[in-house]
Write a protein that holds these residues in place. Sequence first.
Motif, PDB file in Angstrom:
ATOM      1  N   UNK A  20       0.852  -1.189   0.000  1.00 27.99           N
ATOM      2  CA  UNK A  20       0.000   0.000   0.000  1.00 27.99           C
ATOM      3  C   UNK A  20       0.879   1.226   0.000  1.00 27.99           C
ATOM      4  N   UNK A  21       0.275   2.383  -0.027  1.00 32.38           N
ATOM      5  CA  UNK A  21       0.994   3.647   0.064  1.00 32.38           C
ATOM      6  C   UNK A  21       0.237   4.540   1.030  1.00 32.38           C
ATOM      7  N   UNK A  22       0.844   5.665   1.369  1.00 33.11           N
ATOM      8  CA  UNK A  22       0.160   6.619   2.244  1.00 33.11           C
ATOM      9  C   UNK A  22      -1.126   7.097   1.568  1.00 33.11           C
ATOM     10  N   UNK A  23      -1.052   7.374   0.279  1.00 28.41           N
ATOM     11  CA  UNK A  23      -2.222   7.887  -0.445  1.00 28.41           C
ATOM     12  C   UNK A  23      -3.253   6.804  -0.769  1.00 28.41           C
ATOM     13  N   UNK A  24      -2.828   5.547  -0.778  1.00 30.52           N
ATOM     14  CA  UNK A  24      -3.737   4.428  -1.049  1.00 30.52           C
ATOM     15  C   UNK A  24      -3.667   3.460   0.127  1.00 30.52           C
ATOM     16  N   UNK A  59      12.566   5.405   1.174  1.00 31.02           N
ATOM     17  CA  UNK A  59      11.231   5.920   1.498  1.00 31.02           C
ATOM     18  C   UNK A  59      11.287   7.270   2.201  1.00 31.02           C
ATOM     19  N   UNK A  60      12.175   7.419   3.170  1.00 38.34           N
ATOM     20  CA  UNK A  60      12.224   8.656   3.950  1.00 38.34           C
ATOM     21  C   UNK A  60      13.140   9.713   3.334  1.00 38.34           C
ATOM     22  N   UNK A  61      13.983   9.331   2.401  1.00 38.89           N
ATOM     23  CA  UNK A  61      14.873  10.295   1.735  1.00 38.89           C
ATOM     24  C   UNK A  61      14.147  11.043   0.626  1.00 38.89           C
ATOM     25  N   UNK A  62      13.311  10.336  -0.086  1.00 37.10           N
ATOM     26  CA  UNK A  62      12.585  10.927  -1.212  1.00 37.10           C
ATOM     27  C   UNK A  62      11.100  10.673  -0.997  1.00 37.10           C
ATOM     28  N   UNK A  63      10.555  11.268   0.047  1.00 35.63           N
ATOM     29  CA  UNK A  63       9.177  10.967   0.423  1.00 35.63           C
ATOM     30  C   UNK A  63       8.203  11.270  -0.706  1.00 35.63           C
TER      31      UNK A  63
END
Length: 158
Positions: A20-24, A59-63
Amino acid sequence: MTPRIEEINARKLIGVSRSMSISNNKTRELWEGFRAGVPTISHRVSSDFISLQNYPIDFFRQFDPNMPFEKWAAVEVSEVSNIPQGMHSFDLPAGKYAVFEYKGSSNDPGIFQYIFNQWLPTSTYWLDHRPHFEVLGKNYKNNDPNSEEEIWIPIQEK
Protein backbone atom coordinates in the motif's frame (compact mmCIF):
# COMPACT_ATOMS: atom_id res chain seq x y z
CA MET A 1 7.98 13.11 24.71
CA THR A 2 11.16 11.18 25.39
CA PRO A 3 11.33 7.59 24.15
CA ARG A 4 12.94 4.68 25.90
CA ILE A 5 15.72 3.03 23.92
CA GLU A 6 15.53 -0.76 23.59
CA GLU A 7 17.78 -3.33 21.97
CA ILE A 8 15.70 -6.32 20.89
CA ASN A 9 16.55 -9.82 19.74
CA ALA A 10 15.11 -11.11 16.50
CA ARG A 11 11.40 -11.90 16.74
CA LYS A 12 9.08 -14.19 14.81
CA LEU A 13 5.73 -12.92 13.59
CA ILE A 14 2.77 -14.54 11.86
CA GLY A 15 0.25 -12.47 9.98
CA VAL A 16 -0.85 -11.05 6.67
CA SER A 17 0.72 -8.36 4.54
CA ARG A 18 -0.30 -6.04 1.78
CA SER A 19 1.41 -3.51 -0.44
CA MET A 20 0.00 0.00 0.00
CA SER A 21 0.99 3.65 0.06
CA ILE A 22 0.16 6.62 2.24
CA SER A 23 -2.22 7.89 -0.44
CA ASN A 24 -3.74 4.43 -1.05
CA ASN A 25 -3.99 3.21 2.52
CA LYS A 26 -5.50 -0.28 2.86
CA THR A 27 -4.88 -0.74 6.61
CA ARG A 28 -8.53 -1.27 7.46
CA GLU A 29 -8.96 -4.02 4.89
CA LEU A 30 -5.68 -5.64 5.99
CA TRP A 31 -6.80 -5.87 9.62
CA GLU A 32 -10.31 -7.00 8.75
CA GLY A 33 -8.85 -9.90 6.79
CA PHE A 34 -6.45 -10.79 9.60
CA ARG A 35 -8.67 -10.68 12.71
CA ALA A 36 -10.85 -13.64 11.77
CA GLY A 37 -7.84 -15.97 11.57
CA VAL A 38 -6.11 -14.88 14.78
CA PRO A 39 -7.63 -17.64 16.98
CA THR A 40 -5.98 -20.26 14.75
CA ILE A 41 -2.43 -18.94 15.34
CA SER A 42 -0.40 -21.23 17.63
CA HIS A 43 2.41 -20.28 20.03
CA ARG A 44 1.46 -16.62 20.59
CA VAL A 45 3.84 -14.81 22.93
CA SER A 46 1.19 -12.34 24.17
CA SER A 47 -2.25 -10.98 23.39
CA ASP A 48 -0.69 -7.91 21.71
CA PHE A 49 -1.04 -7.19 18.01
CA ILE A 50 1.75 -5.84 15.81
CA SER A 51 1.19 -3.31 13.03
CA LEU A 52 4.40 -3.35 11.01
CA GLN A 53 5.64 -1.24 8.10
CA ASN A 54 8.50 -2.49 5.94
CA TYR A 55 9.59 0.57 3.94
CA PRO A 56 11.86 0.67 0.86
CA ILE A 57 15.36 1.96 1.60
CA ASP A 58 14.75 5.41 0.09
CA PHE A 59 11.23 5.92 1.50
CA PHE A 60 12.22 8.66 3.95
CA ARG A 61 14.87 10.29 1.74
CA GLN A 62 12.58 10.93 -1.21
CA PHE A 63 9.18 10.97 0.42
CA ASP A 64 6.33 10.42 -1.99
CA PRO A 65 2.83 9.63 -0.63
CA ASN A 66 2.33 7.32 -3.63
CA MET A 67 5.45 5.23 -2.92
CA PRO A 68 4.42 1.67 -2.02
CA PHE A 69 5.54 -0.13 1.12
CA GLU A 70 4.66 -3.43 2.75
CA LYS A 71 2.33 -3.35 5.76
CA TRP A 72 1.71 -6.28 8.11
CA ALA A 73 -1.02 -7.13 10.61
CA ALA A 74 0.60 -9.73 12.85
CA VAL A 75 1.22 -11.30 16.23
CA GLU A 76 4.49 -12.41 17.80
CA VAL A 77 5.01 -16.16 18.21
CA SER A 78 7.61 -18.28 19.97
CA GLU A 79 7.89 -20.65 17.02
CA VAL A 80 6.70 -20.71 13.44
CA SER A 81 4.68 -23.85 12.85
CA ASN A 82 1.21 -24.64 11.55
CA ILE A 83 0.84 -21.27 9.83
CA PRO A 84 -2.88 -20.71 9.14
CA GLN A 85 -3.95 -20.68 5.51
CA GLY A 86 -3.54 -17.26 3.92
CA MET A 87 -0.98 -16.13 6.51
CA HIS A 88 2.79 -15.96 6.38
CA SER A 89 5.74 -15.67 8.75
CA PHE A 90 7.98 -12.63 9.08
CA ASP A 91 11.38 -12.48 10.77
CA LEU A 92 11.79 -9.16 12.55
CA PRO A 93 15.56 -8.54 12.78
CA ALA A 94 17.34 -7.69 16.01
CA GLY A 95 18.32 -4.10 16.62
CA LYS A 96 17.94 -0.88 18.55
CA TYR A 97 14.63 0.97 18.69
CA ALA A 98 13.29 4.23 20.07
CA VAL A 99 9.99 3.31 21.74
CA PHE A 100 7.39 6.05 22.10
CA GLU A 101 4.45 5.45 24.44
CA TYR A 102 1.64 7.19 22.61
CA LYS A 103 -1.84 8.05 23.83
CA GLY A 104 -4.26 9.38 21.24
CA SER A 105 -6.04 8.57 18.02
CA SER A 106 -4.19 6.36 15.57
CA ASN A 107 -5.39 8.71 12.81
CA ASP A 108 -3.45 11.69 14.21
CA PRO A 109 -0.19 12.12 12.23
CA GLY A 110 1.16 14.58 14.83
CA ILE A 111 3.16 11.95 16.73
CA PHE A 112 5.04 10.91 13.60
CA GLN A 113 5.68 14.55 12.64
CA TYR A 114 7.17 15.03 16.12
CA ILE A 115 9.31 11.86 15.90
CA PHE A 116 10.74 12.54 12.43
CA ASN A 117 10.86 16.35 12.40
CA GLN A 118 11.76 17.15 16.02
CA TRP A 119 13.00 14.23 18.07
CA LEU A 120 15.11 12.32 15.54
CA PRO A 121 17.06 15.31 14.09
CA THR A 122 18.07 16.48 17.58
CA SER A 123 18.81 13.01 18.98
CA THR A 124 22.08 11.08 18.88
CA TYR A 125 20.54 8.57 16.45
CA TRP A 126 19.96 8.04 12.75
CA LEU A 127 16.95 6.27 11.33
CA ASP A 128 17.97 2.66 10.61
CA HIS A 129 16.69 0.64 7.65
CA ARG A 130 14.67 -2.01 9.45
CA PRO A 131 10.91 -2.42 9.91
CA HIS A 132 8.94 0.14 11.91
CA PHE A 133 6.12 -1.20 14.05
CA GLU A 134 3.46 -0.44 16.63
CA VAL A 135 2.52 -2.68 19.53
CA LEU A 136 -1.23 -2.60 20.02
CA GLY A 137 -1.89 -3.86 23.53
CA LYS A 138 -4.93 -4.15 25.76
CA ASN A 139 -5.42 -0.36 25.91
CA TYR A 140 -5.45 0.11 22.15
CA LYS A 141 -8.77 1.38 20.80
CA ASN A 142 -8.72 2.14 17.07
CA ASN A 143 -9.23 5.87 16.33
CA ASP A 144 -10.10 6.66 19.97
CA PRO A 145 -8.46 9.71 21.58
CA ASN A 146 -7.84 7.61 24.73
CA SER A 147 -6.14 4.79 22.83
CA GLU A 148 -2.64 3.69 23.89
CA GLU A 149 0.09 2.06 21.82
CA GLU A 150 3.85 1.80 21.56
CA ILE A 151 5.54 3.17 18.43
CA TRP A 152 8.87 1.43 17.66
CA ILE A 153 11.26 3.35 15.39
CA PRO A 154 14.47 1.59 14.24
CA ILE A 155 17.58 3.61 15.13
CA GLN A 156 21.37 3.44 15.10
CA GLU A 157 24.00 5.63 16.76
CA LYS A 158 25.15 8.68 14.76
